[in-house]
Design an enzyme around this catalytic site. Sequence first.
Site, short mmCIF file in Angstrom:
data_model
loop_
_atom_site.label_atom_id
_atom_site.label_comp_id
_atom_site.label_asym_id
_atom_site.label_seq_id
_atom_site.Cartn_x
_atom_site.Cartn_y
_atom_site.Cartn_z
N HIS A 54 0.84 -1.20 0.00
CA HIS A 54 0.00 0.00 0.00
C HIS A 54 0.88 1.25 0.00
O HIS A 54 2.02 1.21 0.48
CB HIS A 54 -0.89 0.02 1.25
CG HIS A 54 -2.01 -0.98 1.21
ND1 HIS A 54 -3.03 -0.99 2.14
CD2 HIS A 54 -2.27 -2.00 0.35
CE1 HIS A 54 -3.88 -1.97 1.85
NE2 HIS A 54 -3.43 -2.61 0.78
N GLU A 56 0.92 3.87 1.83
CA GLU A 56 1.43 4.31 3.14
C GLU A 56 2.61 3.46 3.61
O GLU A 56 3.59 3.98 4.15
CB GLU A 56 0.34 4.22 4.22
CG GLU A 56 -0.91 5.02 3.95
CD GLU A 56 -2.00 4.17 3.29
OE1 GLU A 56 -1.72 3.53 2.27
OE2 GLU A 56 -3.13 4.17 3.80
N CYS A 84 -6.09 1.81 5.91
CA CYS A 84 -6.69 0.53 6.27
C CYS A 84 -6.12 0.08 7.63
O CYS A 84 -5.25 0.74 8.19
CB CYS A 84 -6.36 -0.49 5.17
SG CYS A 84 -4.64 -1.03 5.20
N CYS A 87 -2.18 -0.35 7.48
CA CYS A 87 -1.44 0.92 7.41
C CYS A 87 -1.60 1.71 8.70
O CYS A 87 -0.64 2.35 9.16
CB CYS A 87 -1.89 1.72 6.20
SG CYS A 87 -1.42 0.93 4.64
ZN LIG Z 1 -3.38 0.23 3.74
#
Ligand SMILES: [Zn+2]
Length: 167
Positions: A54, A56, A84, A87
């Site tokens: 991801h 992040e 999410c 993260c």
């Molecule tokens: Zn994430």
Amino acid sequence: MNDNDEYFMKLAIQEAKKAEAKNEVPIGAVIVLNGEVIASSHNLRESSQNAITHAEILAIQEACEKVGSWRLEEAILYVTLEPCPMCSGAIILSRIKKVVYGASDPKAGCAGTLMNLLNDPRFNHQSEVVSGILVTECSTLLSDFFKSIRLRKKSEKVSKNLNESIN
Ligand SMILES: [Zn+2]
């Protein structure tokens, strides 16, 4: 909201557009320390075929390498979509001071929508959360992307049906 938040969110949106250009879900992130961008990245889940890549996570990795420490205590993370659970966990573990996000995520958002992992006093670190910065740009990027995927699938289906009716 301050001008800086908009300025750095625009950079995160530019990162999200890089993801889109690679047919990745357009999500971008930048990390700012003392007014300076120290990391910027975008979602790479499809090209890496790795569920944890991801925006992040990649930005946090880059920032830690840059400062030579796992602690990002004075850093601010800007991300186009609400983090999410994974993260948000990485944000807590890296002690990021503040998180600024654009669009809320009703399916996975853990910075206020489904729950707020960043503001739970039971953890040993809390991050300040600011939401809704350039929300229209951030969410339009995502909805346009998914719309184009649906259209593409639809036209593939139509051409498949045409082929079948010809053959
Ligand atoms: Zn994430």
